[in-house]
Design an enzyme around this catalytic site. Structure first.
Site, PDB file in Angstrom:
ATOM      1  N   PHE A  63     -22.584  31.188 -61.538  1.00  0.00           N
ATOM      2  CA  PHE A  63     -22.889  31.034 -60.116  1.00  0.00           C
ATOM      3  C   PHE A  63     -23.785  29.816 -59.941  1.00  0.00           C
ATOM      4  O   PHE A  63     -24.990  29.867 -60.151  1.00  0.00           O
ATOM      5  CB  PHE A  63     -23.568  32.286 -59.585  1.00  0.00           C
ATOM      6  CG  PHE A  63     -23.790  32.263 -58.100  1.00  0.00           C
ATOM      7  CD1 PHE A  63     -22.709  32.263 -57.241  1.00  0.00           C
ATOM      8  CD2 PHE A  63     -25.068  32.212 -57.570  1.00  0.00           C
ATOM      9  CE1 PHE A  63     -22.907  32.227 -55.861  1.00  0.00           C
ATOM     10  CE2 PHE A  63     -25.269  32.177 -56.202  1.00  0.00           C
ATOM     11  CZ  PHE A  63     -24.187  32.184 -55.347  1.00  0.00           C
ATOM     12  N   ALA A  64     -23.166  28.695 -59.574  1.00  0.00           N
ATOM     13  CA  ALA A  64     -23.894  27.425 -59.473  1.00  0.00           C
ATOM     14  C   ALA A  64     -24.578  27.311 -58.112  1.00  0.00           C
ATOM     15  O   ALA A  64     -24.003  27.654 -57.081  1.00  0.00           O
ATOM     16  CB  ALA A  64     -22.925  26.261 -59.668  1.00  0.00           C
ATOM     17  N   HIS A  65     -25.810  26.820 -58.119  1.00  0.00           N
ATOM     18  CA  HIS A  65     -26.555  26.652 -56.870  1.00  0.00           C
ATOM     19  C   HIS A  65     -27.794  25.816 -57.139  1.00  0.00           C
ATOM     20  O   HIS A  65     -28.175  25.578 -58.286  1.00  0.00           O
ATOM     21  CB  HIS A  65     -26.973  28.009 -56.291  1.00  0.00           C
ATOM     22  CG  HIS A  65     -27.859  28.804 -57.205  1.00  0.00           C
ATOM     23  ND1 HIS A  65     -27.383  29.419 -58.343  1.00  0.00           N
ATOM     24  CD2 HIS A  65     -29.185  29.076 -57.152  1.00  0.00           C
ATOM     25  CE1 HIS A  65     -28.374  30.031 -58.958  1.00  0.00           C
ATOM     26  NE2 HIS A  65     -29.485  29.841 -58.271  1.00  0.00           N
ATOM     27  N   ALA A  66     -28.428  25.371 -56.073  1.00  0.00           N
ATOM     28  CA  ALA A  66     -29.707  24.662 -56.147  1.00  0.00           C
ATOM     29  C   ALA A  66     -30.514  25.058 -54.917  1.00  0.00           C
ATOM     30  O   ALA A  66     -30.056  25.835 -54.074  1.00  0.00           O
ATOM     31  CB  ALA A  66     -29.491  23.153 -56.206  1.00  0.00           C
ATOM     32  N   ASN A 124     -34.201  29.217 -58.841  1.00  0.00           N
ATOM     33  CA  ASN A 124     -34.366  28.816 -57.450  1.00  0.00           C
ATOM     34  C   ASN A 124     -34.707  29.961 -56.506  1.00  0.00           C
ATOM     35  O   ASN A 124     -35.085  29.725 -55.359  1.00  0.00           O
ATOM     36  CB  ASN A 124     -33.080  28.136 -56.959  1.00  0.00           C
ATOM     37  CG  ASN A 124     -32.766  26.881 -57.739  1.00  0.00           C
ATOM     38  OD1 ASN A 124     -33.555  25.951 -57.755  1.00  0.00           O
ATOM     39  ND2 ASN A 124     -31.623  26.851 -58.397  1.00  0.00           N
TER      40      ASN A 124
END
Length: 283
Positions: free
Chosen positions: A66-69, A199
Site C-alpha cells: 500500500f504505497a502512500h506519502a 506517515n
C-alpha cells in the site's frame, strides 16, 4: 468519509502491468494518479522515498503493498490507483514478499479516506474477494468486485481465520480480573493502543481497523481506543498508550518509546492481531 470505489476509476487501474522492481511498481501506481491530474510527480517521488527511508513497511499483507506519502501541495484530490503486476516483485519484506498488487493512495488530509481504508483492509483480508481481484479481466470488473456487486466482497472469511477471536471476556469479567494489577481495560491500563506507520495515514489505518475488529469481537471495543499515528508523533503519544502495534521496519525506527512495541506481519489478518493482543493482555 470517502468510500473505496469512489476513490478509484477505470483509468487508475492497471492489470498485468510490467515492473522490473519495487521502485518501478510504485512509480507505475503513482503515474496513474499523475495521468488523471490527482497528483504531481513530486508525490510519486515521495512514495518511493518513503520506502527508501523506512523500509518495506508498506507491504502490509502477503503479496500486497500500500504505497502512500504524507498530504502535500503535490496532492490535488484524494484518490487511489490499483496496479496488478504481471510478475511479482520483491520489496525486501521478510514475510510478505513477493508483491503482485500495489495500491497507491493520495490524500489531501488525514481523515477523508479512513472509511475507504477500512473497506480495503477487509477486501484484502478475504480469500474469495482477493482471488476474484487477482483474476479480474478488466478494470470495470475490479470496480464491480470492490463494490460488492458480484457477491465476492460479502464473504467475511478472514484469510487466517482459523484462530477463534472471541471469548476474551465481557466488560464485567475483564473488570473483575484486574485485581492482580494486570494490564486489562479498567485496571492498570491506559485503555489505549497506538498503530504506527511512517506517515500515520495509510498502513497504520489498516492495522487500526483490524485491531478494532478484534476488540469488537472480544466485546472490548467500548473499553479500549485505537489510534493510528506516524513514527514521530508516536514517540510523544506513547506515554498515553499501553503499547504500540506496528511493522518490523517501523519498530526499528521507534527504538524504545517507553511502552511495549509489538510487530504484526499481516495488517489485514484478525488472527495475527488477535494473537499479539492476547499476549500483551496475558489472556
Amino acid at each position: 468519509m470517502s468510500t473505496l470505489t469512489s476513490l478509484l476509476s477505470e483509468n487508475r487501474i492497471a492489470l498485468d502491468a510490467d515492473a522490473d522492481d519495487w521502485r518501478s511498481a510504485v512509480t507505475r501506481a503513482g503515474t496513474l494518479l499523475e495521468d488523471t491530474g490527482s497528483v504531481d510527480h513530486a508525490y510519486t517521488r515521495a512514495m518511493v522515498d518513503s520506502v527508501v527511508d523506512n523500509g518495506p513497511y508498506i507491504v502490509v499483507a502477503p503479496g500486497f503493498a500500500f504505497a502512500h506519502a504524507r498530504p502535500s501541495e503535490a496532492v490535488h484530490e484524494t484518490a487511489m490507483s490499483w496496479v496488478r503486476l504481471a510478475r511479482p516483485v520483491e520489496f525486501g519484506h521478510d514475510r510478505n514478499d513477493p508483491v503482485d498488487l500495489v495500491v497507491a493512495l493520495a490524500a489531501t488530509d488525514a481523515t477523508t479516506h479512513t472509511r475507504a481504508m477500512a473497506q480495503l483492509a477487509k477486501v484484502i483480508g478475504k480469500r474469495a474477494t482477493r482471488h476474484a481481484l487477482d483474476t479480474a479481466h478488466s478494470p470495470a470488473e475490479v470496480l464491480t468486485i470492490l463494490d460488492g456487486r458480484d457477491g465476492g466482497s460479502t464473504d467475511s472469511t478472514d484469510s487466517t481465520s482459523s484462530t477463534d477471536t472471541t471469548g476474551a471476556g465481557t466488560a464485567a469479567e475483564v473488570s473483575s480480573s484486574t485485581a492482580d494489577g494486570g494490564r486489562y481495560p479498567g485496571g492498570n491500563s491506559r485503555d489505549h493502543i497506538l498503530t504506527v506507520c511512517g506517515n500515520g495515514l495509510g498502513t497504520s489505518l489498516f492495522l487500526k481497523n483490524t485491531t478494532e475488529d478484534v476488540l469488537k469481537r472480544w466485546g472490548w471495543d467500548a473499553l479500549v481506543s485505537v489510534e493510528a499515528t506516524d513514527t514521530i508523533s508516536a514517540k510523544g503519544k506513547a506515554k498515553d498508550a499501553d503499547f504500540i502495534l506496528t511493522s518490523g521496519e517501523i519498530a526499528k525506527t521507534l527504538g524504545d518509546p517507553g511502552v511495549p512495541v509489538r510487530v504484526v506481519e499481516n495488517f489485514t489478518s484478525a488472527r495475527a492481531v488477535d494473537a499479539v493482543l492476547r499476549t500483551l493482555y496475558a489472556l
